[in-house]
Design a protein around this motif. Sequence first.
Motif, PDB file in Angstrom:
ATOM      1  N   ALA A 221      10.428 -78.258  28.594  1.00  0.00           N
ATOM      2  CA  ALA A 221      11.241 -78.316  27.444  1.00  0.00           C
ATOM      3  C   ALA A 221      12.470 -77.314  27.640  1.00  0.00           C
ATOM      4  O   ALA A 221      13.617 -77.495  27.446  1.00  0.00           O
ATOM      5  CB  ALA A 221      10.651 -77.761  26.179  1.00  0.00           C
ATOM      6  N   PHE A 222      12.301 -76.311  28.563  1.00  0.00           N
ATOM      7  CA  PHE A 222      13.339 -75.279  28.788  1.00  0.00           C
ATOM      8  C   PHE A 222      14.484 -75.752  29.678  1.00  0.00           C
ATOM      9  O   PHE A 222      15.726 -75.801  29.585  1.00  0.00           O
ATOM     10  CB  PHE A 222      12.878 -73.878  29.359  1.00  0.00           C
ATOM     11  CG  PHE A 222      13.924 -73.214  30.087  1.00  0.00           C
ATOM     12  CD1 PHE A 222      13.677 -73.260  31.350  1.00  0.00           C
ATOM     13  CD2 PHE A 222      14.949 -72.539  29.483  1.00  0.00           C
ATOM     14  CE1 PHE A 222      14.737 -72.236  32.378  1.00  0.00           C
ATOM     15  CE2 PHE A 222      16.045 -71.988  29.975  1.00  0.00           C
ATOM     16  CZ  PHE A 222      15.717 -71.834  31.490  1.00  0.00           C
ATOM     17  N   VAL A 223      13.736 -76.541  30.637  1.00  0.00           N
ATOM     18  CA  VAL A 223      14.898 -77.128  31.668  1.00  0.00           C
ATOM     19  C   VAL A 223      15.524 -78.128  31.183  1.00  0.00           C
ATOM     20  O   VAL A 223      16.806 -78.203  31.559  1.00  0.00           O
ATOM     21  CB  VAL A 223      13.997 -77.622  32.917  1.00  0.00           C
ATOM     22  CG1 VAL A 223      14.687 -78.565  33.766  1.00  0.00           C
ATOM     23  CG2 VAL A 223      13.066 -76.516  33.637  1.00  0.00           C
TER      24      VAL A 223
ATOM     25  N   PHE B 130      15.068 -75.818  37.815  1.00  0.00           N
ATOM     26  CA  PHE B 130      14.191 -74.402  37.459  1.00  0.00           C
ATOM     27  C   PHE B 130      14.545 -73.450  38.493  1.00  0.00           C
ATOM     28  O   PHE B 130      14.807 -72.293  38.012  1.00  0.00           O
ATOM     29  CB  PHE B 130      12.677 -74.869  37.846  1.00  0.00           C
ATOM     30  CG  PHE B 130      11.665 -73.869  37.684  1.00  0.00           C
ATOM     31  CD1 PHE B 130      11.117 -73.308  38.804  1.00  0.00           C
ATOM     32  CD2 PHE B 130      11.315 -73.300  36.498  1.00  0.00           C
ATOM     33  CE1 PHE B 130      10.284 -72.228  38.679  1.00  0.00           C
ATOM     34  CE2 PHE B 130      10.609 -72.444  36.190  1.00  0.00           C
ATOM     35  CZ  PHE B 130       9.742 -71.962  37.272  1.00  0.00           C
ATOM     36  N   LEU B 131      14.709 -73.598  39.769  1.00  0.00           N
ATOM     37  CA  LEU B 131      15.124 -72.611  40.564  1.00  0.00           C
ATOM     38  C   LEU B 131      16.701 -72.051  40.251  1.00  0.00           C
ATOM     39  O   LEU B 131      16.869 -70.952  40.411  1.00  0.00           O
ATOM     40  CB  LEU B 131      15.091 -73.096  42.117  1.00  0.00           C
ATOM     41  CG  LEU B 131      13.690 -73.568  42.601  1.00  0.00           C
ATOM     42  CD1 LEU B 131      13.832 -74.263  43.900  1.00  0.00           C
ATOM     43  CD2 LEU B 131      12.903 -72.282  42.824  1.00  0.00           C
ATOM     44  N   LYS B 132      17.462 -72.918  39.885  1.00  0.00           N
ATOM     45  CA  LYS B 132      18.894 -72.601  39.504  1.00  0.00           C
ATOM     46  C   LYS B 132      18.532 -71.281  38.214  1.00  0.00           C
ATOM     47  O   LYS B 132      19.420 -70.390  38.140  1.00  0.00           O
ATOM     48  CB  LYS B 132      19.547 -73.727  38.904  1.00  0.00           C
ATOM     49  CG  LYS B 132      21.120 -73.365  38.789  1.00  0.00           C
ATOM     50  CD  LYS B 132      21.852 -74.684  38.650  1.00  0.00           C
ATOM     51  CE  LYS B 132      23.177 -74.447  37.711  1.00  0.00           C
ATOM     52  NZ  LYS B 132      23.625 -75.371  37.077  1.00  0.00           N
TER      53      LYS B 132
ATOM     54  N   ARG C  29      17.655 -68.105  39.698  1.00  0.00           N
ATOM     55  CA  ARG C  29      18.524 -67.454  40.286  1.00  0.00           C
ATOM     56  C   ARG C  29      19.360 -66.703  39.237  1.00  0.00           C
ATOM     57  O   ARG C  29      19.806 -65.583  39.501  1.00  0.00           O
ATOM     58  CB  ARG C  29      19.408 -68.253  41.208  1.00  0.00           C
ATOM     59  CG  ARG C  29      19.058 -68.240  42.666  1.00  0.00           C
ATOM     60  CD  ARG C  29      19.650 -69.268  43.578  1.00  0.00           C
ATOM     61  NE  ARG C  29      18.688 -70.231  44.228  1.00  0.00           N
ATOM     62  CZ  ARG C  29      18.946 -71.622  43.836  1.00  0.00           C
ATOM     63  NH1 ARG C  29      20.088 -71.956  43.244  1.00  0.00           N
ATOM     64  NH2 ARG C  29      18.596 -72.349  44.507  1.00  0.00           N
ATOM     65  N   GLN C  30      19.608 -67.430  38.121  1.00  0.00           N
ATOM     66  CA  GLN C  30      20.574 -66.972  37.181  1.00  0.00           C
ATOM     67  C   GLN C  30      19.972 -65.670  36.500  1.00  0.00           C
ATOM     68  O   GLN C  30      20.587 -64.389  36.341  1.00  0.00           O
ATOM     69  CB  GLN C  30      20.519 -67.941  36.128  1.00  0.00           C
ATOM     70  CG  GLN C  30      21.450 -67.466  34.829  1.00  0.00           C
ATOM     71  CD  GLN C  30      23.120 -67.276  35.405  1.00  0.00           C
ATOM     72  OE1 GLN C  30      23.496 -68.259  36.187  1.00  0.00           O
ATOM     73  NE2 GLN C  30      23.705 -66.171  34.943  1.00  0.00           N
ATOM     74  N   HIS C  31      18.607 -65.664  36.342  1.00  0.00           N
ATOM     75  CA  HIS C  31      17.888 -64.697  35.923  1.00  0.00           C
ATOM     76  C   HIS C  31      17.887 -63.286  36.915  1.00  0.00           C
ATOM     77  O   HIS C  31      18.108 -62.058  36.427  1.00  0.00           O
ATOM     78  CB  HIS C  31      16.410 -65.049  35.512  1.00  0.00           C
ATOM     79  CG  HIS C  31      16.083 -65.107  34.234  1.00  0.00           C
ATOM     80  ND1 HIS C  31      15.561 -64.631  33.241  1.00  0.00           N
ATOM     81  CD2 HIS C  31      16.213 -66.418  33.986  1.00  0.00           C
ATOM     82  CE1 HIS C  31      15.361 -65.105  32.004  1.00  0.00           C
ATOM     83  NE2 HIS C  31      16.003 -66.216  32.442  1.00  0.00           N
ATOM     84  N   GLU C  32      17.970 -63.695  38.148  1.00  0.00           N
ATOM     85  CA  GLU C  32      18.087 -62.716  39.142  1.00  0.00           C
ATOM     86  C   GLU C  32      19.286 -61.911  39.243  1.00  0.00           C
ATOM     87  O   GLU C  32      19.290 -60.693  39.277  1.00  0.00           O
ATOM     88  CB  GLU C  32      17.749 -63.272  40.534  1.00  0.00           C
ATOM     89  CG  GLU C  32      18.640 -62.835  41.645  1.00  0.00           C
ATOM     90  CD  GLU C  32      18.028 -61.568  42.536  1.00  0.00           C
ATOM     91  OE1 GLU C  32      16.765 -61.004  41.829  1.00  0.00           O
ATOM     92  OE2 GLU C  32      18.582 -61.425  43.534  1.00  0.00           O
TER      93      GLU C  32
ATOM     94  N   SER D 130      11.214 -63.393  41.574  1.00  0.00           N
ATOM     95  CA  SER D 130      12.218 -64.380  42.418  1.00  0.00           C
ATOM     96  C   SER D 130      12.224 -63.870  43.775  1.00  0.00           C
ATOM     97  O   SER D 130      12.291 -64.691  44.658  1.00  0.00           O
ATOM     98  CB  SER D 130      13.519 -64.372  41.816  1.00  0.00           C
ATOM     99  OG  SER D 130      13.963 -63.156  41.505  1.00  0.00           O
ATOM    100  N   VAL D 131      12.297 -62.543  44.218  1.00  0.00           N
ATOM    101  CA  VAL D 131      12.414 -62.030  45.486  1.00  0.00           C
ATOM    102  C   VAL D 131      11.291 -62.568  46.137  1.00  0.00           C
ATOM    103  O   VAL D 131      11.181 -62.864  47.224  1.00  0.00           O
ATOM    104  CB  VAL D 131      12.347 -60.438  45.372  1.00  0.00           C
ATOM    105  CG1 VAL D 131      12.281 -59.907  46.722  1.00  0.00           C
ATOM    106  CG2 VAL D 131      13.812 -60.091  44.964  1.00  0.00           C
TER     107      VAL D 131
END
Lengths: 218, 196
Positions: free
Chosen positions: A158-160, A195-197, A200-203, A213-214
């Motif tokens: 749903a988020f994606v 999802f990975l994008k 990365r945004q969160h990172e 993520s690390v």
Amino acid sequence: MKWRCALTQRWLPAYLDGDPPSFWRERLRSHLARCPACREELAELAEVVRRVKSTAVPEPEPRFWQNFNQELHLKLAQSVPAPPPSRVFKLPYLLGAPALALLLIWVAVGYLNPERSVLAPTPQMAKQERAIQERAAEKMVAKPRVTAPSPETTGVVAFVAQNGEEMSPDDDLTGLRGDLDSTLAGMTEQEKEAFLKRLRQHEKDGSCLRKISVIFWA
Amino acid sequence: MTDPQLVARAQEGDLPAFEELVKKYQREIYGLAYRLVLDAEEAKDLTQQAFMQAFVHIKGFRQQAQFRTWLFRIAINQCYNYLKNKKKFGDPVDADNFVLVGKDSPEEDLIAQDERRRLYAALTRLPAKQRAVITLKLEQGLSYEEISRVLGGTAGAARVNYCQAIKTLKKYLKNEDEHEVAVRSYPKMVTRVSRR
Ligand SMILES: [Zn+2]
């Protein structure tokens, strides 16, 4: 001494003064009229009063009062009372300086550390963080959820799809903390990329998922 | 300006207004302190202390009360404390001091000086509270009601105290007079003998 004389003489100083107990006023007068012993006592008491009144406290010289007033003026001027600290306002007043210092430090840290974009967390964000913590606690208790695909997985989707009105992004990502691999395995390439994008945004945002993520990228 | 007006100003921290009250009552307070501690220098200090106390606490003074009696109460408490400490440290009041004070006026005749000395000697033997009640009544002219407001208790109790104090003073004065007669007759005899 007769008992009547004893009672009379008890009040003679007040009788002289013109202010005996009202009950005794007439009785004293009539007894004195017919008792020479009490009249003599009255005369002696009157002499004592006269001596006290005539022997006034010696009046000091004028210089004495000059010094007196000068000295007292200095003492009074020194003791001019500052407005008394109200107990109600005293505590906040004392706490004011440390509170201001803390505020300044907090603002300074916020500006000197631009990566921390969140200077003042909005109420919504605070709510999200609380929800994260609550959910994490739930997961600790409900162990099976760690490995098995959970209902939250649908939330990720749903988020994606940028459709998460009820479920916040952080909720979903955090919810997946234990089983990223299994989640990714069940995704299409397009979903994985999105999802990975997002991760990365969160990172970049320096959010709480930095560590995850690390580990993931490693 | 009336007392209530001056007091109201003093309550707002107006020092000149308070000093007007000081000038109005300083002689009475000094006289009261003098009678209680029987020492001119101490009486001066205690009078100043009383006014300082009054100034510090004037905000707590209620206007319904009489400023004068309130001041008397402060002064008497100061004197009581002083006398209590003096007693504690074993420094008795010395009646001979008073003769020196009387020498300010050289024309004052010897008889008056003698009378003053005997009166103070007798007063010295009275308890401080009886000295206070005699002074308030006879010198400051307070009623028993006012005395009770200064010293505490009821007006009736103030009257009883006053009567007792005067009777005790009469007894002590009689002792002093008899002592004086005995002392005087002795040097007279000595002079007569030496003249021959
Ligand atoms: Zn009688």
